[in-house]
Scaffold this motif. Structure first.
Motif, PDB file in Angstrom:
ATOM      1  N   VAL A  82       2.139  -2.850  25.690  1.00 42.34           N
ATOM      2  CA  VAL A  82       0.903  -2.699  24.921  1.00 42.34           C
ATOM      3  C   VAL A  82      -0.307  -2.689  25.867  1.00 42.34           C
ATOM      4  N   GLY A  83      -0.521  -1.536  26.499  1.00 49.08           N
ATOM      5  CA  GLY A  83      -1.534  -1.443  27.542  1.00 49.08           C
ATOM      6  C   GLY A  83      -0.962  -2.000  28.831  1.00 49.08           C
ATOM      7  N   SER A  84      -1.545  -1.637  29.958  1.00 53.12           N
ATOM      8  CA  SER A  84      -0.986  -2.167  31.201  1.00 53.12           C
ATOM      9  C   SER A  84      -1.304  -3.650  31.341  1.00 53.12           C
ATOM     10  N   ASP A  85      -2.265  -4.161  30.592  1.00 53.77           N
ATOM     11  CA  ASP A  85      -2.510  -5.605  30.616  1.00 53.77           C
ATOM     12  C   ASP A  85      -1.269  -6.371  30.169  1.00 53.77           C
ATOM     13  N   ASP A  86      -0.616  -5.879  29.141  1.00 53.52           N
ATOM     14  CA  ASP A  86       0.615  -6.491  28.649  1.00 53.52           C
ATOM     15  C   ASP A  86       1.725  -6.365  29.703  1.00 53.52           C
ATOM     16  N   VAL A  87       1.828  -5.166  30.278  1.00 49.40           N
ATOM     17  CA  VAL A  87       2.849  -4.913  31.298  1.00 49.40           C
ATOM     18  C   VAL A  87       2.627  -5.826  32.515  1.00 49.40           C
ATOM     19  N   LEU A  88       1.367  -5.934  32.928  1.00 41.70           N
ATOM     20  CA  LEU A  88       1.049  -6.762  34.100  1.00 41.70           C
ATOM     21  C   LEU A  88       1.294  -8.246  33.821  1.00 41.70           C
ATOM     22  N   ALA A  89       0.927  -8.685  32.626  1.00 44.54           N
ATOM     23  CA  ALA A  89       1.154 -10.089  32.283  1.00 44.54           C
ATOM     24  C   ALA A  89       2.659 -10.402  32.324  1.00 44.54           C
ATOM     25  N   THR A 108     -11.505  -7.759  42.904  1.00 44.23           N
ATOM     26  CA  THR A 108     -10.467  -6.942  42.284  1.00 44.23           C
ATOM     27  C   THR A 108     -10.517  -7.095  40.775  1.00 44.23           C
ATOM     28  N   TYR A 109      -9.514  -6.582  40.104  1.00 43.47           N
ATOM     29  CA  TYR A 109      -9.433  -6.683  38.657  1.00 43.47           C
ATOM     30  C   TYR A 109      -9.428  -8.165  38.270  1.00 43.47           C
ATOM     31  N   SER A 110     -10.372  -8.566  37.421  1.00 43.99           N
ATOM     32  CA  SER A 110     -10.538 -10.009  37.212  1.00 43.99           C
ATOM     33  C   SER A 110      -9.562 -10.597  36.190  1.00 43.99           C
ATOM     34  N   VAL A 178       1.726  -2.544  42.574  1.00 38.47           N
ATOM     35  CA  VAL A 178       0.556  -1.693  42.813  1.00 38.47           C
ATOM     36  C   VAL A 178       0.065  -1.213  41.448  1.00 38.47           C
ATOM     37  N   ASP A 179      -1.158  -1.617  41.120  1.00 39.76           N
ATOM     38  CA  ASP A 179      -1.759  -1.317  39.818  1.00 39.76           C
ATOM     39  C   ASP A 179      -2.517   0.014  39.938  1.00 39.76           C
ATOM     40  N   GLU A 180      -1.899   1.075  39.440  1.00 44.14           N
ATOM     41  CA  GLU A 180      -2.487   2.407  39.598  1.00 44.14           C
ATOM     42  C   GLU A 180      -3.220   2.879  38.326  1.00 44.14           C
ATOM     43  N   ALA A 181      -4.052   2.002  37.771  1.00 42.52           N
ATOM     44  CA  ALA A 181      -4.774   2.344  36.538  1.00 42.52           C
ATOM     45  C   ALA A 181      -5.654   3.588  36.707  1.00 42.52           C
ATOM     46  N   TYR A 182      -6.106   3.831  37.954  1.00 37.63           N
ATOM     47  CA  TYR A 182      -7.064   4.932  38.190  1.00 37.63           C
ATOM     48  C   TYR A 182      -6.510   6.029  39.078  1.00 37.63           C
ATOM     49  N   ILE A 183      -5.200   6.072  39.233  1.00 38.69           N
ATOM     50  CA  ILE A 183      -4.602   6.985  40.218  1.00 38.69           C
ATOM     51  C   ILE A 183      -4.788   8.457  39.869  1.00 38.69           C
ATOM     52  N   GLN A 204       0.950   1.822  35.572  1.00 42.49           N
ATOM     53  CA  GLN A 204      -0.078   2.789  35.165  1.00 42.49           C
ATOM     54  C   GLN A 204      -0.415   2.612  33.681  1.00 42.49           C
ATOM     55  N   THR A 205      -1.432   3.337  33.227  1.00 41.20           N
ATOM     56  CA  THR A 205      -1.905   3.156  31.853  1.00 41.20           C
ATOM     57  C   THR A 205      -2.362   4.468  31.216  1.00 41.20           C
ATOM     58  N   PHE A 206      -2.298   4.532  29.911  1.00 43.23           N
ATOM     59  CA  PHE A 206      -2.812   5.679  29.154  1.00 43.23           C
ATOM     60  C   PHE A 206      -4.294   5.466  28.813  1.00 43.23           C
ATOM     61  N   SER A 207      -4.853   4.306  29.165  1.00 41.79           N
ATOM     62  CA  SER A 207      -6.192   3.950  28.690  1.00 41.79           C
ATOM     63  C   SER A 207      -7.311   4.759  29.322  1.00 41.79           C
ATOM     64  N   LYS A 208      -7.147   5.118  30.584  1.00 38.10           N
ATOM     65  CA  LYS A 208      -8.234   5.807  31.269  1.00 38.10           C
ATOM     66  C   LYS A 208      -8.001   7.315  31.311  1.00 38.10           C
ATOM     67  N   SER A 209      -7.027   7.748  32.082  1.00 34.69           N
ATOM     68  CA  SER A 209      -6.870   9.194  32.289  1.00 34.69           C
ATOM     69  C   SER A 209      -6.301   9.920  31.074  1.00 34.69           C
ATOM     70  N   MET A 215      -5.217   2.915  21.754  1.00 29.21           N
ATOM     71  CA  MET A 215      -3.809   2.889  21.335  1.00 29.21           C
ATOM     72  C   MET A 215      -3.000   1.813  22.034  1.00 29.21           C
ATOM     73  N   ARG A 216      -3.470   1.387  23.208  1.00 24.94           N
ATOM     74  CA  ARG A 216      -2.797   0.359  24.014  1.00 24.94           C
ATOM     75  C   ARG A 216      -1.409   0.808  24.473  1.00 24.94           C
ATOM     76  N   ILE A 217      -1.359   1.631  25.493  1.00 27.93           N
ATOM     77  CA  ILE A 217      -0.089   2.062  26.076  1.00 27.93           C
ATOM     78  C   ILE A 217      -0.164   1.921  27.597  1.00 27.93           C
TER      79      ILE A 217
HETATM   80  C1  PLP Z   1      -8.226  -0.934  32.814  1.00 29.74           C
HETATM   81  C2  PLP Z   1      -7.336  -1.632  33.787  1.00 29.74           C
HETATM   82  C3  PLP Z   1      -6.113  -2.185  33.405  1.00 29.74           C
HETATM   83  C4  PLP Z   1      -5.693  -2.369  31.970  1.00 29.74           C
HETATM   84  O1  PLP Z   1      -5.649  -1.291  31.237  1.00 29.74           O
HETATM   85  P1  PLP Z   1      -4.956  -1.301  29.795  1.00 29.74           P
HETATM   86  O2  PLP Z   1      -5.999  -0.757  28.898  1.00 29.74           O
HETATM   87  O3  PLP Z   1      -4.520  -2.666  29.436  1.00 29.74           O
HETATM   88  O4  PLP Z   1      -3.815  -0.379  30.001  1.00 29.74           O
HETATM   89  C5  PLP Z   1      -5.295  -2.715  34.367  1.00 29.74           C
HETATM   90  N1  PLP Z   1      -5.661  -2.746  35.654  1.00 29.74           N
HETATM   91  C6  PLP Z   1      -6.840  -2.268  36.069  1.00 29.74           C
HETATM   92  C7  PLP Z   1      -7.203  -2.340  37.498  1.00 29.74           C
HETATM   93  C8  PLP Z   1      -7.714  -1.713  35.140  1.00 29.74           C
HETATM   94  O5  PLP Z   1      -8.907  -1.296  35.531  1.00 29.74           O
END
Ligand code: PLP
Length: 353
Positions: A82-89, A108-110, A178-183, A204-209, A215-217
């Protein structure tokens, strides 16, 4: 005994504001200014009540297979959440369990220190150098795991693949995330390194690109063993974390690759134009490869810029933290939104003398 002595206390993450109101320009949470692929909206409109009534596929098979095919991996190498936040947690909980401190950059990402706090994982913040770059030597010390975004947030700096590999080569005994949210905004992914390093997890995440923050993926890619461990932890929590709508729309978003690439190219083009304009206004910034620019003005403090922009209905992000208090992070919006930002900045700078 007091019940309050025996509870889990957490210091939560503070997300960017979600202001409501007409005419507001939101450049504060790195959302995509363009809508998701046309097929995504079409499918959303066609959905019937079965997508509400029925449980979703706990294996998220279709989305997993679609992602595997797109990235040239096997489905067993993909974990979705549910978003990469869920995956990272989940990844923190699964892989950072040694008692030794995990390592991540000081800027970095806080959310990283928040999860470390919640799961009681000791951590050490490694200071970026004067140019806000990762210092490889910091990641050669003994540790219980490593995580960093690439490009880094909020600096936007992309570290070369060789540097990522150097860190991996030195750390075969721990998991490196490696958190590639912006790759997708012009970066070079470290995915090819998965063949050589079975302790690498790429998130990676669907949230940005892919314009689907709402949708939280999110997803992780790694060796099958790593992914199995992640799934075991996830299924110890909740088998149905992703809803049917998100699963179906995620598949649809990946299908339209031409749209995806075109949107990203537009954002990159706007970013490069804005860099030139900001230089003319006496801003300094790093060479961002993300969908934002982290900029400081030569005379006006970040807090002032943030407040003045907000007054004009333009939201950017500002942190009152050591080393970065002079910066504001500006998400790349549409050409029109960015023109309005520049206009506001010119006005603010003129009034600041
Ligand atoms: C935005 C972001 C995420 C989390 O994105 P989700 O919306 O939860 O997929 C994770 N890591 C970084 C560095 C981000 O900027």
């Amino acid at each position: 005994m007091n019940w309050e002595d025996n509870i889990r206390r957490a210091v939560p993450y503070t997300p960017g504001e979600q202001p409501q109101g007409k005419g507001i320009i939101k450049l504060n949470t790195n959302e995509n200014p363009y809508p998701p692929a046309p097929g995504v909206e079409k499918l959303l409109r066609e959905m019937d009540s079965d997508s509400l009534r029925l449980y979703p596929d706990p294996d998220a098979r279709e989305l997993t297979e679609t992602l595997a095919k797109y990235y040239g991996l096997r489905p067993a190498q993909i974990f979705v959440g549910v978003g990469s936040d869920d995956v990272l947690a989940m990844a923190f909980l699964t892989f950072f369990h040694s008692g030794r401190p995990i390592l991540f950059p000081d800027i970095t990402y806080s959310f990283y220190d928040v999860w470390a706090g919640l799961f009681q994982i000791p951590y050490r913040e490694c200071p970026l150098d004067g140019d806000f770059r990762l210092r490889t030597e910091d990641y050669l010390q003994e540790n219980g795991g490593i995580i960093f975004p690439n490009p880094n947030a909020p600096t936007g700096i992309l570290e070369p693949l060789e540097k990522v590999e150097e860190i991996l080569r030195a750390n075969p005994g721990v998991v490196v995330i490696v958190d590639e949210a912006y790759i997708d905004f012009g970066g070079v992914s470290c995915l090819p390194l998965l063949e050589k390093y079975d302790n690498l997890l790429v998130v990676q995440t669907f949230s940005k690109s892919r314009s689907l923050a709402g949708m939280r993926i999110g997803f992780a890619m790694g060796g099958e063993k790593l992914i199995t461990y992640l799934k075991n932890v996830k299924f110890s929590f909740n088998s149905y974390t992703m809803n049917r709508t998100a699963l179906a729309l995620g598949v649809e978003a990946v299908k339209d690759d031409a749209y995806f690439k075109n949107c990203n190219a537009r954002i990159v083009e706007t970013r490069e134009r804005i860099k030139k304009e900001l230089l003319k206004l006496d801003f300094t910034f790093m060479d961002s490869r993300a969908n934002f620019i982290f900029a400081a003005h030569k005379r006006v403090p970040g807090a002032r810029l943030f407040a003045e922009l907000k007054e004009r209905g333009i939201f950017v992000r500002h942190w009152e933290k050591p080393r970065i208090a002079d910066h504001i992070r500006i998400t790349i919006g549409t050409e029109e939104q960015m023109d309005r930002l520049l206009e506001a900045l010119r006005e603010i700078l003129a009034s600041c003398g």
